[in-house]
Write an enzyme that holds these catalytic residues in place. Structure first.
Site, PDB file in Angstrom:
ATOM      1  N   GLU A 111       4.440  -5.236   7.339  1.00 25.82           N
ATOM      2  CA  GLU A 111       3.702  -4.168   8.026  1.00 25.82           C
ATOM      3  C   GLU A 111       4.147  -3.915   9.460  1.00 25.82           C
ATOM      4  OE1 GLU A 111       2.346  -6.355   5.986  1.00 25.82           O
ATOM      5  OE2 GLU A 111       0.849  -5.399   4.728  1.00 25.82           O
ATOM      6  N   GLY A 115       0.386  -4.900   0.980  1.00 26.67           N
ATOM      7  CA  GLY A 115      -0.843  -4.930   0.177  1.00 26.67           C
ATOM      8  C   GLY A 115      -0.645  -5.607  -1.178  1.00 26.67           C
ATOM      9  N   ALA A 127       0.874  -1.175   0.000  1.00 23.02           N
ATOM     10  CA  ALA A 127       0.000   0.000   0.000  1.00 23.02           C
ATOM     11  C   ALA A 127       0.908   1.222   0.000  1.00 23.02           C
ATOM     12  CB  ALA A 127      -0.879  -0.020   1.239  1.00 23.02           C
ATOM     13  N   GLU A 131      -0.962  -9.191  -0.413  1.00 24.37           N
ATOM     14  CA  GLU A 131      -2.379  -9.397  -0.064  1.00 24.37           C
ATOM     15  C   GLU A 131      -3.253  -9.420  -1.317  1.00 24.37           C
ATOM     16  OE1 GLU A 131      -2.120  -6.176   2.904  1.00 24.37           O
ATOM     17  OE2 GLU A 131      -3.106  -7.560   4.283  1.00 24.37           O
TER      18      GLU A 131
HETATM   19  N1  COA Z   1       4.604   3.048  -0.649  1.00 22.00           N
HETATM   20  C1  COA Z   1       4.999   4.206  -1.207  1.00 22.00           C
HETATM   21  N2  COA Z   1       6.096   4.313  -1.969  1.00 22.00           N
HETATM   22  C2  COA Z   1       6.828   3.214  -2.159  1.00 22.00           C
HETATM   23  C3  COA Z   1       6.481   1.968  -1.617  1.00 22.00           C
HETATM   24  C4  COA Z   1       5.304   1.913  -0.822  1.00 22.00           C
HETATM   25  N3  COA Z   1       4.871   0.774  -0.266  1.00 22.00           N
HETATM   26  N4  COA Z   1       7.396   1.046  -1.968  1.00 22.00           N
HETATM   27  C5  COA Z   1       8.299   1.700  -2.740  1.00 22.00           C
HETATM   28  N5  COA Z   1       7.953   2.994  -2.867  1.00 22.00           N
HETATM   29  C6  COA Z   1       8.656   4.055  -3.603  1.00 22.00           C
HETATM   30  C7  COA Z   1       9.876   4.569  -2.847  1.00 22.00           C
HETATM   31  O1  COA Z   1       9.496   5.523  -1.890  1.00 22.00           O
HETATM   32  C8  COA Z   1      10.687   5.137  -3.982  1.00 22.00           C
HETATM   33  O2  COA Z   1      10.136   6.375  -4.343  1.00 22.00           O
HETATM   34  P1  COA Z   1      11.116   7.653  -4.616  1.00 22.00           P
HETATM   35  O3  COA Z   1      11.992   7.220  -5.750  1.00 22.00           O
HETATM   36  O4  COA Z   1      10.176   8.760  -4.968  1.00 22.00           O
HETATM   37  O5  COA Z   1      11.872   7.861  -3.339  1.00 22.00           O
HETATM   38  C9  COA Z   1      10.389   4.178  -5.149  1.00 22.00           C
HETATM   39  O6  COA Z   1       9.181   3.530  -4.808  1.00 22.00           O
HETATM   40  C10 COA Z   1      11.475   3.142  -5.342  1.00 22.00           C
HETATM   41  O7  COA Z   1      11.644   2.443  -4.121  1.00 22.00           O
HETATM   42  P2  COA Z   1      13.076   2.260  -3.398  1.00 22.00           P
HETATM   43  O8  COA Z   1      12.832   2.052  -1.949  1.00 22.00           O
HETATM   44  O9  COA Z   1      13.988   3.378  -3.789  1.00 22.00           O
HETATM   45  O10 COA Z   1      13.575   0.919  -4.099  1.00 22.00           O
HETATM   46  P3  COA Z   1      14.612  -0.128  -3.484  1.00 22.00           P
HETATM   47  O11 COA Z   1      14.928  -1.055  -4.599  1.00 22.00           O
HETATM   48  O12 COA Z   1      15.720   0.543  -2.790  1.00 22.00           O
HETATM   49  O13 COA Z   1      13.778  -0.941  -2.381  1.00 22.00           O
HETATM   50  C11 COA Z   1      11.845  -2.095  -1.494  1.00 22.00           C
HETATM   51  C12 COA Z   1      12.685  -1.751  -2.747  1.00 22.00           C
HETATM   52  C13 COA Z   1      10.610  -2.837  -1.988  1.00 22.00           C
HETATM   53  C14 COA Z   1      12.668  -3.013  -0.571  1.00 22.00           C
HETATM   54  C15 COA Z   1      11.470  -0.804  -0.750  1.00 22.00           C
HETATM   55  O14 COA Z   1      10.900   0.100  -1.686  1.00 22.00           O
HETATM   56  C16 COA Z   1      10.467  -0.986   0.360  1.00 22.00           C
HETATM   57  O15 COA Z   1      10.818  -1.469   1.418  1.00 22.00           O
HETATM   58  N6  COA Z   1       9.200  -0.590   0.142  1.00 22.00           N
HETATM   59  C17 COA Z   1       8.170  -0.615   1.134  1.00 22.00           C
HETATM   60  C18 COA Z   1       7.683  -2.031   1.339  1.00 22.00           C
HETATM   61  C19 COA Z   1       6.623  -2.081   2.423  1.00 22.00           C
HETATM   62  O16 COA Z   1       6.872  -1.851   3.592  1.00 22.00           O
HETATM   63  N7  COA Z   1       5.379  -2.394   2.011  1.00 22.00           N
HETATM   64  C20 COA Z   1       4.277  -2.536   2.918  1.00 22.00           C
HETATM   65  C21 COA Z   1       3.486  -1.295   2.978  1.00 22.00           C
HETATM   66  S1  COA Z   1       2.138  -1.445   4.117  1.00 22.00           S
END
Ligand code: COA
Length: 258
Positions: free
Chosen positions: A135, A112, A66, A115
């Protein structure tokens, strides 16, 4: 219909929905959830569509969760409402569609995103996919069905471990624990999903819908799935597909379901 964050393509009786926010790793913001809900409804109502494949755009993510930026300042009331409306318009809705939905997980499926994949009728993944429910690392719990569907798919102990550690598992681990059915290369993921869809499309659409209802009944509170199966089984006998399917078998030919 024209969408901003998703792409809907139709090829004969097969539809593909691609979540298309690659710069945000296809994170589910409000617009995307609403568009997905509308697209699934549109495809469910299109009697020509027999199977839907759901995937993410880009090579990195199916859906990375999400959209955290949208709910970071939410109150208790807003959090509850976010979860409730998501269940209603998308996650429960997809699970209960009568059109089969295959999740083709092409990269990160987190929070999400996992999910959503778990709401689909089954899942296949590319070998680079990573899956998890992170989460609790954000101080919240899975709110789009993850605490219920993950234990249904992988068992309670494995689900507890995945949720508590907030860790990610590989495609290989996901297959071992039953979260995904098949692993392919990234290039082969969609062709493989289409191959499965073609197999499904050869069978009776009505019987497949009945089977989805019967299988899902097993997981509904207060519903006796065996009774639902008996009723759905009986109803099949009143369909043209049943007459065609059994006649074709007896006449040693392939069925031609309408
Ligand atoms: N919500 C909002 N933005 C998100 C996102 C999320 N769940 N997951 C990734 N993004 C965005 C990042 O903020 C980044 O945006 P920016 O370039 O404007 O800063 C872009 O997507 C790329 O992500 P980034 O984190 O730079 O890529 P990465 O390869 O370094 O890491 C992940 C990949 C998936 C490990 C990391 O993005 C992450 O941990 N995301 C969140 C996962 C999460 O907790 N999901 C559950 C949400 S309830």
């Amino acid at each position: 219909m024209n969408y901003k964050n998703i792409i809907v393509q139709k090829k004969d009786s097969l539809a593909q929905i691609t979540i298309n926010r690659p710069k945000k790793l296809n994170a589910l913001n409000k617009i995307t959830i609403n568009e997905l809900s509308l697209a699934f409804k549109e495809l469910e109502e299109d009697s020509n569509i027999r199977v839907i494949i759901l995937t993410g755009s880009g090579e990195k993510a199916f859906v990375a969760g999400a959209d955290i930026s949208e709910f970071a300042d939410f109150s208790v009331k807003e959090g509850t409402s976010l979860s409730k409306s998501g269940h209603e318009i998308l996650f429960d809705y997809v699970e209960n569609l009568s059109t089969p939905v295959i999740a083709a997980i092409n990269g990160f499926a987190l929070g999400g995103g996992l999910e959503l994949a778990m709401s689909c009728h089954f899942r296949i993944a590319s070998d680079n996919a990573r899956m998890g429910l992170p989460e609790v690392s954000l101080g919240v719990i899975p709110g789009y069905g993850g605490t219920q569907r993950l234990p249904q798919l992988v068992g309670k102990g494995k689900a507890m471990e995945m949720i508590m550690t907030a860790g990610m598992i590989s495609a290989k681990d996901a297959k071992e624990c039953g979260l995904v059915n098949h692993i392919t290369t990234q290039e082969e993921l969609l062709p493989f999903a289409e191959g499965l869809a073609i197999k499904i499309m050869k069978n009776s659409k009505l019987a497949i819908s009945a089977a989805i209802r019967a299988v899902n009944a097993n997981f509904e509170d207060g519903t006796n799935g065996f009774n639902v199966e008996i009723d759905e089984f009986g109803e099949c006998f009143g369909t043209e597909d049943f007459i065609e399917g059994t006649s074709a078998f007896l006449e040693k030919r392939k069925p031609n379901f309408k």
